[in-house]
Design an enzyme around this catalytic site. Structure first.
Site, PDB file in Angstrom:
ATOM      1  N   SER A  14       7.961   2.637  -8.704  1.00 43.99           N
ATOM      2  CA  SER A  14       8.636   3.263  -7.389  1.00 43.99           C
ATOM      3  C   SER A  14       9.251   1.991  -6.664  1.00 43.99           C
ATOM      4  CB  SER A  14       8.019   3.845  -6.393  1.00 43.99           C
ATOM      5  OG  SER A  14       7.106   3.431  -6.053  1.00 43.99           O
ATOM      6  N   MET A  91      -0.712  -6.027  -9.285  1.00 41.76           N
ATOM      7  CA  MET A  91      -1.835  -6.222  -8.532  1.00 41.76           C
ATOM      8  C   MET A  91      -2.371  -7.620  -8.924  1.00 41.76           C
ATOM      9  SD  MET A  91      -1.052  -3.816  -6.526  1.00 41.76           S
ATOM     10  CE  MET A  91      -2.733  -3.358  -5.592  1.00 41.76           C
ATOM     11  N   ARG A  92      -1.856  -8.568  -8.896  1.00 39.10           N
ATOM     12  CA  ARG A  92      -3.086  -9.654  -9.261  1.00 39.10           C
ATOM     13  C   ARG A  92      -2.688 -11.246  -8.707  1.00 39.10           C
ATOM     14  NH1 ARG A  92      -6.141 -10.202 -12.613  1.00 39.10           N
ATOM     15  NH2 ARG A  92      -5.243 -11.856 -13.514  1.00 39.10           N
ATOM     16  N   LEU A  94      -2.058 -14.685  -7.467  1.00 37.55           N
ATOM     17  CA  LEU A  94      -1.166 -16.028  -8.328  1.00 37.55           C
ATOM     18  C   LEU A  94      -1.941 -17.581  -7.679  1.00 37.55           C
ATOM     19  CD1 LEU A  94       2.182 -13.678  -7.139  1.00 37.55           C
ATOM     20  CD2 LEU A  94       1.356 -14.024  -9.318  1.00 37.55           C
ATOM     21  N   HIS A 110       4.406  -5.459   0.490  1.00 39.77           N
ATOM     22  CA  HIS A 110       3.113  -5.406   1.111  1.00 39.77           C
ATOM     23  C   HIS A 110       2.345  -3.429   2.023  1.00 39.77           C
ATOM     24  CE1 HIS A 110      -1.243  -6.137   1.708  1.00 39.77           C
ATOM     25  NE2 HIS A 110      -1.270  -5.521   3.008  1.00 39.77           N
TER      26      HIS A 110
HETATM   27  C1  GAR Z   1       2.945   0.054  -3.710  1.00 37.83           C
HETATM   28  O1  GAR Z   1       2.769   0.547  -2.343  1.00 37.83           O
HETATM   29  C2  GAR Z   1       2.643  -1.336  -2.923  1.00 37.83           C
HETATM   30  O2  GAR Z   1       3.029  -2.316  -0.968  1.00 37.83           O
HETATM   31  C3  GAR Z   1       1.638  -1.819  -3.171  1.00 37.83           C
HETATM   32  O3  GAR Z   1       1.595  -1.504  -4.612  1.00 37.83           O
HETATM   33  C4  GAR Z   1       2.402  -0.105  -4.239  1.00 37.83           C
HETATM   34  C5  GAR Z   1       3.259  -0.320  -5.440  1.00 37.83           C
HETATM   35  O4  GAR Z   1       3.685   1.120  -5.692  1.00 37.83           O
HETATM   36  N1  GAR Z   1       1.415  -3.097  -2.894  1.00 37.83           N
HETATM   37  C6  GAR Z   1       0.187  -3.882  -2.926  1.00 37.83           C
HETATM   38  O5  GAR Z   1      -0.495  -3.606  -2.050  1.00 37.83           O
HETATM   39  C7  GAR Z   1       0.326  -5.028  -2.950  1.00 37.83           C
HETATM   40  N2  GAR Z   1      -0.997  -5.677  -2.473  1.00 37.83           N
HETATM   41  P1  GAR Z   1       5.270   1.898  -6.955  1.00 37.83           P
HETATM   42  O6  GAR Z   1       4.657   0.890  -8.119  1.00 37.83           O
HETATM   43  O7  GAR Z   1       5.046   2.504  -6.984  1.00 37.83           O
HETATM   44  O8  GAR Z   1       5.809   0.003  -7.045  1.00 37.83           O
END
Ligand code: GAR
Length: 216
Positions: A14, A91-92, A94, A110
């Site tokens: 998103s 979500m990795r 690095l 974040h």
């Molecule tokens: C988002 O809410 C972002 O903040 C989080 O993953 C979601 C991805 O949503 N990121 C983390 O947690 C990073 N540690 P999306 O795929 O719909 O953009």
């Protein structure tokens, strides 16, 4: 000048969509030359394909080690000659080598008000701690997890009605505002990482970064 961007995503995408929409509306002076996903089933891939953006799938499970996976990512990304790497729900963890390679030109979003609540499950942890505010942060990526200098934060309130799901929605609404904003600033050369600080229009920002407070 149009900033050449590569986006890395693992899930729904998103945030990728919000950035693509702002590029389409000419609010970001950039173009996305590739979207890389580590999960073949990530919906972010469908979003990219619909927009005619080339996709790269590198399944981390088919690599022996984290360094081998990160090396393969660099080899897949660099031919696109990106000026900016955007981690959009990637979500990795690095490797330091990967972070150093793109230092000053890689940003992340974040779901918490960094430096508070680094790591995972931020919404539940915020509820468990009885916080009255929460939010999201865009920051430059450095080798330490969720630790690079903040660029922009959005603050939301936490009420007694909230649960982890309502917080996801509240926070993501703000993510879709501040992430495109940060990308637009970078593309215009307005934000830079200098000596572990973010500057906006050559002025150093404080620890929080630029703050957008949507509370009424
Ligand atoms: C988002 O809410 C972002 O903040 C989080 O993953 C979601 C991805 O949503 N990121 C983390 O947690 C990073 N540690 P999306 O795929 O719909 O953009």
């Amino acid at each position: 000048m149009s900033c050449n961007i590569v986006v890395l995503a693992s899930g729904s995408g998103s945030n990728l969509q919000a950035i693509m929409d702002q590029i389409a509306d000419n609010k970001i002076s950039g173009r996305i030359s590739a979207v890389l996903c580590n999960r073949p089933e990530a919906y972010a891939l469908e979003r990219a394909k619909k927009a005619g953006i080339p996709t790269i799938v590198l399944d981390h499970k088919s690599f022996d080690s984290r360094p081998a996976f990160d090396k393969a990512m660099i080899e897949a990304i660099d031919p696109h000659k990106p000026e900016l790497i955007v981690l959009a729900g990637f979500m990795r963890i690095l490797t330091p080598e990967f972070c150093e390679h793109y230092l000053g030109r890689m940003i992340n979003i974040h779901p918490a008000l960094l430096p508070s609540y680094k790591g995972l499950n931020t919404h539940q942890r915020v509820l468990d701690a009885g916080e009255s505010v929460h939010g999201c942060t865009v920051h430059f990526v450095t080798p330490d997890l969720d630790d690079g200098p903040n660029i922009i934060q959005a603050v939301v309130d936490v009420t007694s009605e909230d649960n982890a799901e309502t917080l996801v929605n509240k926070v993501q609404q703000q993510e879709h505002i501040i992430y495109p904003q940060a990308v637009a600033w970078f593309a215009e050369g307005r934000i830079k990482m200098i000596d572990q600080r973010t500057t906006l229009d050559e002025k150093p920002l404080g620890e929080t970064g630029y703050v957008v407070d949507s509370r009424t």
